[in-house]
Design a protein around this motif. Sequence first.
Motif, short mmCIF file in Angstrom:
data_model
loop_
_atom_site.label_atom_id
_atom_site.label_comp_id
_atom_site.label_asym_id
_atom_site.label_seq_id
_atom_site.Cartn_x
_atom_site.Cartn_y
_atom_site.Cartn_z
N ALA A 88 0.81 -1.22 0.00
CA ALA A 88 0.00 0.00 0.00
C ALA A 88 0.85 1.27 0.00
CB ALA A 88 -0.95 -0.01 1.19
N ARG A 89 1.91 1.29 0.77
CA ARG A 89 2.73 2.50 0.86
C ARG A 89 3.37 2.82 -0.49
NH1 ARG A 89 7.89 3.52 4.82
NH2 ARG A 89 8.31 5.63 4.09
N LEU A 90 3.97 1.83 -1.13
CA LEU A 90 4.58 2.04 -2.43
C LEU A 90 3.52 2.41 -3.46
CD1 LEU A 90 7.00 2.03 -4.36
CD2 LEU A 90 6.67 -0.45 -4.60
N ALA A 91 2.40 1.74 -3.43
CA ALA A 91 1.31 2.04 -4.38
C ALA A 91 0.84 3.48 -4.21
CB ALA A 91 0.15 1.08 -4.17
N ASP A 92 0.71 3.95 -2.98
CA ASP A 92 0.29 5.33 -2.73
C ASP A 92 1.31 6.32 -3.26
OD1 ASP A 92 -2.01 4.41 -1.51
OD2 ASP A 92 -1.26 4.70 0.55
N GLU A 93 2.59 6.04 -3.05
CA GLU A 93 3.63 6.96 -3.52
C GLU A 93 3.72 6.98 -5.04
OE1 GLU A 93 7.35 7.06 -1.42
OE2 GLU A 93 6.39 6.34 0.41
N LEU A 94 3.57 5.83 -5.67
CA LEU A 94 3.57 5.77 -7.13
C LEU A 94 2.36 6.50 -7.70
CD1 LEU A 94 4.76 2.10 -7.64
CD2 LEU A 94 6.00 4.14 -8.36
N THR A 95 1.21 6.32 -7.08
CA THR A 95 0.00 7.01 -7.52
C THR A 95 0.17 8.52 -7.39
OG1 THR A 95 -1.37 5.14 -6.87
CG2 THR A 95 -2.49 7.25 -7.12
N ALA A 96 0.78 8.98 -6.31
CA ALA A 96 1.03 10.40 -6.12
C ALA A 96 1.97 10.96 -7.20
CB ALA A 96 1.63 10.65 -4.73
N GLN A 97 2.80 10.10 -7.77
CA GLN A 97 3.73 10.51 -8.83
C GLN A 97 3.09 10.42 -10.21
OE1 GLN A 97 6.92 11.76 -8.51
NE2 GLN A 97 6.42 11.87 -6.34
N VAL A 142 12.81 3.31 -6.08
CA VAL A 142 11.92 2.61 -7.02
C VAL A 142 11.40 3.60 -8.06
CG1 VAL A 142 9.69 1.43 -7.28
CG2 VAL A 142 11.24 0.79 -5.42
N ILE A 143 10.93 4.77 -7.61
CA ILE A 143 10.38 5.77 -8.51
C ILE A 143 11.44 6.28 -9.47
CG2 ILE A 143 9.41 8.11 -8.61
CD1 ILE A 143 7.92 7.33 -5.94
N ASP A 144 12.63 6.59 -8.97
CA ASP A 144 13.71 7.07 -9.83
C ASP A 144 14.11 6.02 -10.87
OD1 ASP A 144 13.79 9.48 -8.49
OD2 ASP A 144 15.55 8.96 -7.26
N THR A 145 14.28 4.78 -10.43
CA THR A 145 14.66 3.71 -11.34
C THR A 145 13.57 3.47 -12.37
OG1 THR A 145 15.95 2.66 -9.58
CG2 THR A 145 15.36 1.29 -11.47
N LEU A 146 12.33 3.48 -11.94
CA LEU A 146 11.21 3.27 -12.84
C LEU A 146 11.14 4.37 -13.90
CD1 LEU A 146 8.83 1.43 -13.39
CD2 LEU A 146 7.51 2.75 -11.73
N ARG A 147 11.26 5.63 -13.50
CA ARG A 147 11.24 6.74 -14.47
C ARG A 147 12.39 6.61 -15.48
NH1 ARG A 147 7.61 10.60 -13.43
NH2 ARG A 147 6.92 10.93 -11.30
N HIS A 148 13.57 6.27 -14.99
CA HIS A 148 14.73 6.12 -15.87
C HIS A 148 14.52 4.98 -16.86
CE1 HIS A 148 18.91 6.17 -17.09
NE2 HIS A 148 18.97 4.86 -16.87
N ILE A 191 12.55 -4.90 -7.17
CA ILE A 191 12.63 -3.77 -6.25
C ILE A 191 13.13 -4.19 -4.86
CG2 ILE A 191 10.91 -2.44 -7.48
CD1 ILE A 191 8.88 -3.26 -5.30
N THR A 192 13.68 -5.38 -4.75
CA THR A 192 14.19 -5.86 -3.46
C THR A 192 15.26 -4.92 -2.93
OG1 THR A 192 13.81 -8.13 -4.17
CG2 THR A 192 15.27 -7.82 -2.28
N GLY A 193 15.07 -4.46 -1.70
CA GLY A 193 16.06 -3.61 -1.03
C GLY A 193 16.01 -2.15 -1.42
N LEU A 194 15.10 -1.74 -2.30
CA LEU A 194 15.00 -0.34 -2.71
C LEU A 194 13.93 0.37 -1.89
CD1 LEU A 194 15.03 -0.69 -6.62
CD2 LEU A 194 16.96 -0.28 -5.09
N ASN A 195 14.21 1.64 -1.53
CA ASN A 195 13.15 2.41 -0.88
C ASN A 195 12.26 3.01 -1.96
OD1 ASN A 195 14.18 4.97 -1.76
ND2 ASN A 195 15.65 4.94 -0.07
N SER A 196 11.16 3.62 -1.57
CA SER A 196 10.18 4.14 -2.53
C SER A 196 10.80 5.15 -3.50
CB SER A 196 9.01 4.79 -1.79
OG SER A 196 8.34 3.86 -1.02
N GLY A 197 11.64 6.03 -3.01
CA GLY A 197 12.30 7.02 -3.87
C GLY A 197 13.17 6.36 -4.92
#
Length: 105
Positions: A12-21, A91-97, A83-89
């Motif tokens: 839920a936390r990651l999903a919320d942060e990704l949705t906010a982005q 994950v978002i940076d890697t995903l955008r890249h 995404i093992t071992g990555l924090n939300s930030g």
Amino acid sequence: MPKTIMLATPCARLADELTAQGFRIVDSTCHSRPGQAVDAYLYTSYRPGTEALLSTHPEPADISIGNYHEPIADHPATIMLNITGLNSGQVIDTLRHRLARRPRL
């Protein structure tokens, strides 16, 4: 159009942060939109080399939500991201890249 991200396991936390982005988030149990292509699939695995194994051969998107069984030919390959071992930030940076570098078909 927002990029669709599928989560292998609910977070839920990651999903919320990704949705906010601005990403559209679905989990692997979602079957509400047949034929909807998934831009990235986020999973966790402690086995080294899993990402290389999953992403060696780029193909048209073959992960789709619902009962649609044929690849969507005009959609780029789905990104497989461990995404093992990555924090939300991270994950978002890697995903955008990775989404920015994804080859178009």
